[in-house]
Design a protein around this motif. Sequence first.
Motif, PDB file in Angstrom:
ATOM      1  N   MET A 129      48.928-113.400  92.011  1.00 39.16           N
ATOM      2  CA  MET A 129      47.866-112.438  91.892  1.00 39.16           C
ATOM      3  C   MET A 129      46.546-112.744  92.621  1.00 39.16           C
ATOM      4  SD  MET A 129      46.728-109.602  89.880  1.00 39.16           S
ATOM      5  CE  MET A 129      48.108-109.454  88.797  1.00 39.16           C
ATOM      6  N   ILE A 130      45.965-112.107  93.038  1.00 38.33           N
ATOM      7  CA  ILE A 130      44.636-111.989  93.502  1.00 38.33           C
ATOM      8  C   ILE A 130      43.324-112.043  92.593  1.00 38.33           C
ATOM      9  CG2 ILE A 130      43.091-111.643  95.498  1.00 38.33           C
ATOM     10  CD1 ILE A 130      45.732-112.787  96.444  1.00 38.33           C
ATOM     11  N   TYR A 131      42.516-112.898  92.899  1.00 38.01           N
ATOM     12  CA  TYR A 131      41.314-112.583  91.678  1.00 38.01           C
ATOM     13  C   TYR A 131      39.965-112.812  92.625  1.00 38.01           C
ATOM     14  CZ  TYR A 131      44.781-113.797  88.072  1.00 38.01           C
ATOM     15  OH  TYR A 131      45.840-113.696  86.988  1.00 38.01           O
ATOM     16  N   LYS A 132      39.222-111.928  92.129  1.00 36.48           N
ATOM     17  CA  LYS A 132      37.771-111.840  92.877  1.00 36.48           C
ATOM     18  C   LYS A 132      36.791-112.692  91.467  1.00 36.48           C
ATOM     19  CE  LYS A 132      34.182-108.883  94.828  1.00 36.48           C
ATOM     20  NZ  LYS A 132      34.187-107.797  95.072  1.00 36.48           N
ATOM     21  N   VAL A 133      36.292-113.709  91.976  1.00 44.01           N
ATOM     22  CA  VAL A 133      35.528-114.440  91.032  1.00 44.01           C
ATOM     23  C   VAL A 133      34.072-114.408  91.579  1.00 44.01           C
ATOM     24  CG1 VAL A 133      34.876-117.020  90.478  1.00 44.01           C
ATOM     25  CG2 VAL A 133      37.261-116.406  91.219  1.00 44.01           C
ATOM     26  N   TYR A 134      33.151-113.743  90.413  1.00 44.01           N
ATOM     27  CA  TYR A 134      31.802-113.642  90.735  1.00 44.01           C
ATOM     28  C   TYR A 134      31.247-114.864  90.267  1.00 44.01           C
ATOM     29  CZ  TYR A 134      32.903-108.745  91.102  1.00 44.01           C
ATOM     30  OH  TYR A 134      33.633-107.433  91.541  1.00 44.01           O
ATOM     31  N   TYR A 135      30.215-115.696  91.042  1.00 42.84           N
ATOM     32  CA  TYR A 135      29.490-116.868  90.635  1.00 42.84           C
ATOM     33  C   TYR A 135      28.184-116.892  91.308  1.00 42.84           C
ATOM     34  CZ  TYR A 135      30.357-118.222  95.409  1.00 42.84           C
ATOM     35  OH  TYR A 135      30.451-118.325  96.770  1.00 42.84           O
ATOM     36  N   GLN A 136      27.321-118.025  90.656  1.00 38.16           N
ATOM     37  CA  GLN A 136      26.099-118.437  91.220  1.00 38.16           C
ATOM     38  C   GLN A 136      26.431-119.683  91.745  1.00 38.16           C
ATOM     39  OE1 GLN A 136      23.005-116.822  90.611  1.00 38.16           O
ATOM     40  NE2 GLN A 136      24.342-115.127  89.630  1.00 38.16           N
ATOM     41  N   ASN A 137      25.587-119.896  92.871  1.00 36.12           N
ATOM     42  CA  ASN A 137      25.949-121.405  93.627  1.00 36.12           C
ATOM     43  C   ASN A 137      25.864-122.617  92.726  1.00 36.12           C
ATOM     44  OD1 ASN A 137      26.712-120.208  96.182  1.00 36.12           O
ATOM     45  ND2 ASN A 137      24.459-120.009  96.549  1.00 36.12           N
ATOM     46  N   ASP A 138      24.908-122.531  91.801  1.00 36.91           N
ATOM     47  CA  ASP A 138      24.909-123.797  91.105  1.00 36.91           C
ATOM     48  C   ASP A 138      24.702-123.386  89.412  1.00 36.91           C
ATOM     49  OD1 ASP A 138      22.134-124.221  90.200  1.00 36.91           O
ATOM     50  OD2 ASP A 138      21.776-124.386  92.131  1.00 36.91           O
ATOM     51  N   GLN A 139      24.788-124.468  88.524  1.00 40.86           N
ATOM     52  CA  GLN A 139      25.000-124.117  87.155  1.00 40.86           C
ATOM     53  C   GLN A 139      23.371-124.657  86.668  1.00 40.86           C
ATOM     54  OE1 GLN A 139      28.071-126.300  85.208  1.00 40.86           O
ATOM     55  NE2 GLN A 139      29.689-125.377  86.582  1.00 40.86           N
TER      56      GLN A 139
ATOM     57  N   LYS B  78      20.624-114.987  88.616  1.00 41.86           N
ATOM     58  CA  LYS B  78      20.055-113.686  88.797  1.00 41.86           C
ATOM     59  C   LYS B  78      21.063-112.801  89.471  1.00 41.86           C
ATOM     60  CE  LYS B  78      15.321-115.900  89.436  1.00 41.86           C
ATOM     61  NZ  LYS B  78      14.716-116.742  90.403  1.00 41.86           N
ATOM     62  N   ARG B  79      21.058-111.564  89.233  1.00 36.34           N
ATOM     63  CA  ARG B  79      22.001-110.693  89.845  1.00 36.34           C
ATOM     64  C   ARG B  79      21.919-110.613  91.343  1.00 36.34           C
ATOM     65  NH1 ARG B  79      21.369-104.953  87.846  1.00 36.34           N
ATOM     66  NH2 ARG B  79      19.373-105.156  88.884  1.00 36.34           N
ATOM     67  N   GLU B  80      20.715-111.023  91.868  1.00 39.78           N
ATOM     68  CA  GLU B  80      20.690-110.844  93.332  1.00 39.78           C
ATOM     69  C   GLU B  80      21.113-112.093  94.156  1.00 39.78           C
ATOM     70  OE1 GLU B  80      17.893-110.770  91.164  1.00 39.78           O
ATOM     71  OE2 GLU B  80      17.668-108.628  91.280  1.00 39.78           O
ATOM     72  N   ASP B  81      21.603-113.357  93.232  1.00 36.35           N
ATOM     73  CA  ASP B  81      22.047-114.417  93.805  1.00 36.35           C
ATOM     74  C   ASP B  81      23.562-114.541  93.400  1.00 36.35           C
ATOM     75  OD1 ASP B  81      19.557-115.144  94.643  1.00 36.35           O
ATOM     76  OD2 ASP B  81      19.049-116.169  92.666  1.00 36.35           O
ATOM     77  N   THR B  82      24.136-113.447  93.077  1.00 38.53           N
ATOM     78  CA  THR B  82      25.715-113.231  92.771  1.00 38.53           C
ATOM     79  C   THR B  82      26.419-113.583  94.111  1.00 38.53           C
ATOM     80  OG1 THR B  82      25.308-112.610  90.490  1.00 38.53           O
ATOM     81  CG2 THR B  82      27.393-112.313  91.422  1.00 38.53           C
ATOM     82  N   HIS B  83      27.253-114.358  94.278  1.00 39.22           N
ATOM     83  CA  HIS B  83      28.398-114.354  95.170  1.00 39.22           C
ATOM     84  C   HIS B  83      29.762-114.289  94.745  1.00 39.22           C
ATOM     85  CE1 HIS B  83      25.083-115.701  97.738  1.00 39.22           C
ATOM     86  NE2 HIS B  83      24.687-116.641  96.738  1.00 39.22           N
ATOM     87  N   SER B  84      30.573-114.026  95.672  1.00 38.61           N
ATOM     88  CA  SER B  84      32.128-113.702  95.150  1.00 38.61           C
ATOM     89  C   SER B  84      32.925-114.463  96.247  1.00 38.61           C
ATOM     90  CB  SER B  84      32.533-112.223  94.909  1.00 38.61           C
ATOM     91  OG  SER B  84      32.493-111.657  96.281  1.00 38.61           O
ATOM     92  N   LEU B  85      34.230-114.775  95.579  1.00 42.26           N
ATOM     93  CA  LEU B  85      35.183-115.344  96.607  1.00 42.26           C
ATOM     94  C   LEU B  85      36.399-114.790  96.061  1.00 42.26           C
ATOM     95  CD1 LEU B  85      36.916-117.720  94.761  1.00 42.26           C
ATOM     96  CD2 LEU B  85      34.811-118.989  95.330  1.00 42.26           C
ATOM     97  N   TYR B  86      37.288-114.661  96.622  1.00 41.57           N
ATOM     98  CA  TYR B  86      38.883-114.298  96.579  1.00 41.57           C
ATOM     99  C   TYR B  86      39.715-115.441  96.517  1.00 41.57           C
ATOM    100  CZ  TYR B  86      36.675-110.123  97.892  1.00 41.57           C
ATOM    101  OH  TYR B  86      35.699-109.107  98.097  1.00 41.57           O
ATOM    102  N   LEU B  87      40.426-115.544  95.478  1.00 43.29           N
ATOM    103  CA  LEU B  87      41.641-116.776  95.133  1.00 43.29           C
ATOM    104  C   LEU B  87      42.840-115.987  94.621  1.00 43.29           C
ATOM    105  CD1 LEU B  87      41.376-119.614  94.587  1.00 43.29           C
ATOM    106  CD2 LEU B  87      40.470-119.318  92.178  1.00 43.29           C
ATOM    107  N   GLU B  88      43.903-116.870  95.067  1.00 42.22           N
ATOM    108  CA  GLU B  88      45.394-116.579  94.646  1.00 42.22           C
ATOM    109  C   GLU B  88      45.768-117.601  93.607  1.00 42.22           C
ATOM    110  OE1 GLU B  88      49.772-115.357  96.364  1.00 42.22           O
ATOM    111  OE2 GLU B  88      48.224-116.250  97.642  1.00 42.22           O
ATOM    112  N   ALA B  89      46.128-117.071  92.370  1.00 44.74           N
ATOM    113  CA  ALA B  89      46.585-117.975  91.435  1.00 44.74           C
ATOM    114  C   ALA B  89      47.365-117.079  90.431  1.00 44.74           C
ATOM    115  CB  ALA B  89      45.298-118.536  90.629  1.00 44.74           C
ATOM    116  N   PRO B  90      48.366-118.044  89.624  1.00 45.96           N
ATOM    117  CA  PRO B  90      49.334-117.201  88.795  1.00 45.96           C
ATOM    118  C   PRO B  90      48.423-116.524  87.607  1.00 45.96           C
ATOM    119  CG  PRO B  90      49.802-119.425  89.181  1.00 45.96           C
ATOM    120  CD  PRO B  90      48.705-119.521  89.700  1.00 45.96           C
ATOM    121  N   THR B  91      47.354-117.044  87.224  1.00 45.55           N
ATOM    122  CA  THR B  91      46.539-116.613  86.016  1.00 45.55           C
ATOM    123  C   THR B  91      45.135-116.748  86.072  1.00 45.55           C
ATOM    124  OG1 THR B  91      46.602-118.575  84.635  1.00 45.55           O
ATOM    125  CG2 THR B  91      48.599-117.327  84.355  1.00 45.55           C
ATOM    126  N   GLU B  92      44.638-115.943  85.289  1.00 45.35           N
ATOM    127  CA  GLU B  92      43.035-116.233  85.275  1.00 45.35           C
ATOM    128  C   GLU B  92      42.381-117.396  84.908  1.00 45.35           C
ATOM    129  OE1 GLU B  92      39.253-114.031  83.012  1.00 45.35           O
ATOM    130  OE2 GLU B  92      40.994-112.679  83.531  1.00 45.35           O
TER     131      GLU B  92
END
Length: 72
Positions: free
Chosen positions: A1-11, A16-30
């Motif tokens: 399954m392909i997942y789209k992960v929304y994230y901020q660069n650091d914890q 901030k919504r304006e700083d949200t990025h995303s990446l795509y990842l293949e994994a068996p489960t969320e």
Amino acid sequence: MIYKVYYQNDQKRNPKREDTHSLYLEAPTEVEARALVEAHTEHNIEFIEAIEGETLAYEQQNPNYKLTEFSE
């Protein structure tokens, strides 16, 4: 399954919504997708979305679409 992960660069910063990025990842489960991102990055994960079918086809048309792979 392909997942789209929304994230901020650091914890350390407040999200901030304006700083949200995303990446795509293949994994068996969320759960495994989250574990991969947490193990290999310092990202603050906001949301993980499973994408398939027409949604996946639409995302793949985006020039920024690229599956992220983490080396062990």
